[in-house]
Structures are given as structure tokens and as C-alpha cells.
Write a protein that holds these residues in place. Structure first.
Motif, PDB file in Angstrom:
ATOM      1  N   TYR A  24       0.833  -1.210   0.000  1.00 17.98           N
ATOM      2  CA  TYR A  24       0.000   0.000   0.000  1.00 17.98           C
ATOM      3  C   TYR A  24       0.868   1.260   0.000  1.00 17.98           C
ATOM      4  O   TYR A  24       0.556   2.246  -0.677  1.00 17.98           O
ATOM      5  N   GLN A  25       1.950   1.222   0.752  1.00 21.28           N
ATOM      6  CA  GLN A  25       2.831   2.387   0.834  1.00 21.28           C
ATOM      7  C   GLN A  25       3.514   2.663  -0.498  1.00 21.28           C
ATOM      8  O   GLN A  25       3.624   3.822  -0.913  1.00 21.28           O
ATOM      9  N   ALA A  60      -8.285  -3.464   6.290  1.00 24.78           N
ATOM     10  CA  ALA A  60      -7.652  -3.268   7.601  1.00 24.78           C
ATOM     11  C   ALA A  60      -6.173  -2.963   7.437  1.00 24.78           C
ATOM     12  O   ALA A  60      -5.620  -2.082   8.106  1.00 24.78           O
ATOM     13  N   ALA A  61      -5.503  -3.680   6.538  1.00 27.28           N
ATOM     14  CA  ALA A  61      -4.074  -3.446   6.307  1.00 27.28           C
ATOM     15  C   ALA A  61      -3.848  -2.102   5.634  1.00 27.28           C
ATOM     16  O   ALA A  61      -2.915  -1.366   5.997  1.00 27.28           O
ATOM     17  N   ALA A  62      -4.690  -1.747   4.654  1.00 26.55           N
ATOM     18  CA  ALA A  62      -4.551  -0.449   3.991  1.00 26.55           C
ATOM     19  C   ALA A  62      -4.718   0.689   4.980  1.00 26.55           C
ATOM     20  O   ALA A  62      -3.988   1.685   4.935  1.00 26.55           O
ATOM     21  N   GLY A  80      -2.095   3.755   6.443  1.00 26.10           N
ATOM     22  CA  GLY A  80      -2.404   5.177   6.391  1.00 26.10           C
ATOM     23  C   GLY A  80      -3.356   5.588   5.288  1.00 26.10           C
ATOM     24  O   GLY A  80      -3.682   6.771   5.164  1.00 26.10           O
ATOM     25  N   LEU A  81      -3.818   4.637   4.462  1.00 33.56           N
ATOM     26  CA  LEU A  81      -4.739   4.962   3.386  1.00 33.56           C
ATOM     27  C   LEU A  81      -6.158   5.094   3.913  1.00 33.56           C
ATOM     28  O   LEU A  81      -6.508   4.503   4.938  1.00 33.56           O
ATOM     29  N   LYS A  82      -6.977   5.856   3.223  1.00 34.07           N
ATOM     30  CA  LYS A  82      -8.404   5.828   3.471  1.00 34.07           C
ATOM     31  C   LYS A  82      -8.955   4.546   2.846  1.00 34.07           C
ATOM     32  O   LYS A  82      -8.346   3.963   1.945  1.00 34.07           O
TER      33      LYS A  82
END
Length: 232
Positions: free
Chosen positions: A161-162, A186-188, A192-194
Motif C-alpha cells: 500500500y505504501q 484493515a491493512a490499507a 495510512g490509506l483511506k
């Protein structure tokens, strides 16, 4: 959602119907050779090997491998367990079933609407060639193809995601992750993602998909077209 500059998507189950597509291809390829089997059951068994195979990469047990490689290992296991005979050419063709999946009905129009105002991309465990083939089959128009191959790891590792946010030169909170799976979201969110949950009640067969997120999310929708309307 005003500050969201990019919307990224899980693909298998969220944008495309993997179960029906794999079952259809198995029936065409194997059934065409006179083999009789539960094609939906074969699709389910193949998919059941998905996370365990990727966990070998995530844990460092094996080096990063593209999803086609993992799918082939899993296919050989499933065909053996179901006692289905298949030669090498048949196995190669069947392994490409994941490249020939169809989108859910709401997806194409929803992606087109979202792309008028925001960047869009897959954030999938599928590799670039696989994402390209699904895009060309279904008419997806992406601004980039991101995810596992870029990060050299598999979701739900936070790096996937990062790397996705960084590829767009955005901070994580400027990116919205859309998925039909609570574990993915949950991991996203941890990265820090929406996050936005999209219900896919038929993903694993009628009435067998997630309909409500089991984790905190920023929004929940019934389809990608609804998300486009929500985001304006």
C-alpha cells in the motif's frame, strides 16, 4: 473525501468475478476433453490455495514470484487432489483463466466516472501482465498499474500500500483503497490509506461473499458506480 487524489482497487473479487470465470474456463478446457467435475468446486479449491502460496513469499520462505507462477503451483496441487488428468498444454491454458475474468456489471462505468476527477489504479496481488490482460478484456483504463509486482511483496504487507501511494507522489491519506475484503482494508488503513468497502455478496457463490465490512472503513458502497456518485 475531498483530499483524496487517487483511488486504488483490489481486483480479484472486487472488480472481477473470479469464481464464475475460473469455473467457466475449467468447464470449457477440461470439460471439452470429456472430463466431468464440479467446476465451481475446482475454482473454490484453487482459490483456497491463494493465501497459503503468497504467505510463503511474505514469510521469506521463497523469493517473490509472479502470481502466474503461484497459481500454477496451486493448480497442479488441486488437479492432483481432485484426480483430474491434464497434460502440460492443458495446464498452461487453464492457468491463464485468471487473465480471462469478467468484471462485475457496475465496474466499468464506475471507473470511467471516477477517472474524470481522480487518478485510478489497481492495487492488486496480480502482476502487471495479468492486470493488463484483465484491463484489455474489460475496458478498464488505468492511470498506472500498481501493487504486488512493484512492491515485490504481497498484500496485506503494508509495503504494498505504501509503494502504491508513493508511486503517485501522494501521501497515504490522499489515497483511497477500495476492496471487497475486510482484511485488505484493515491493512490499507494501518498503512495510512483511506478505505472503502464494496459489497460482493456473490464472490464465493450466491450469498457467500462479504456484505458488510468487519473493520472500520471510511465508506461502504454496493458497487463502483455508487462510489463514483458518492465522491462526486
Amino acid at each position: 473525501m475531498v483530499e483524496v487524489k487517487a483511488v486504488v482497487f483490489d481486483v480479484f473479487g472486487t472488480l472481477v468475478d473470479w469464481r464464475s470465470g475460473v469455473a467457466r474456463e475449467a468447464a470449457r478446457i477440461l470439460g471439452g476433453q470429456g472430463i466431468v467435475a464440479d467446476w465451481g468446486g475446482l475454482a473454490d479449491a484453487w482459490r483456497a490455495q491463494y493465501q497459503p502460496a503468497m504467505e510463503r513469499v511474505r514469510s521469506g520462505d521463497i523469493p517473490f514470484s509472479k502470481l502466474d507462477v503461484l497459481h500454477r503451483i496451486n493448480l497442479d496441487h488441486v488437479l492432483g487432489a481432485m484426480d483430474i488428468p491434464a497434460d502440460e498444454a492443458t495446464r498452461q491454458e487453464l492457468n491463464m483463466a485468471w487473465h480471462r475474468l469478467d468484471a462485475w456489471p457496475d465496474v466499468v462505468a464506475g471507473l470511467q466516472a471516477l477517472r474524470t476527477k481522480r487518478l485510478i489504479a489497481p492495487c492488486s496481488n496480480g502482476h502487471i501482465a495479468l492486470m493488463v490482460n484483465l484491463a484489455r478484456r474489460n475496458g478498464f483504463v488505468w492511470d498506472a498499474i500498481l501493487g504486488a509486482e512493484l512492491a515485490r511483496d504481497y498484500k496485506p504487507k503494508l509495503a504494498v500500500y505504501q509503494h502504491t501511494a508513493a508511486a503517485f507522489d501522494l501521501s497515504p491519506e490522499q489515497v483511497l483503497m477500495v476492496a471487497a475484503h475486510s482484511s485488505d482494508l484493515a491493512a490499507a488503513r494501518q498503512a495510512g490509506l483511506k478505505t472503502c468497502f464494496v459489497a460482493r455478496p456473490a464472490e464465493h457463490g450466491p450469498g457467500k461473499g462479504e456484505t458488510v465490512a468487519s473493520v472500520p472503513v471510511d465508506c461502504s458502497v454496493q458497487g463502483i458506480d455508487e462510489l463514483a456518485r458518492l465522491m462526486g
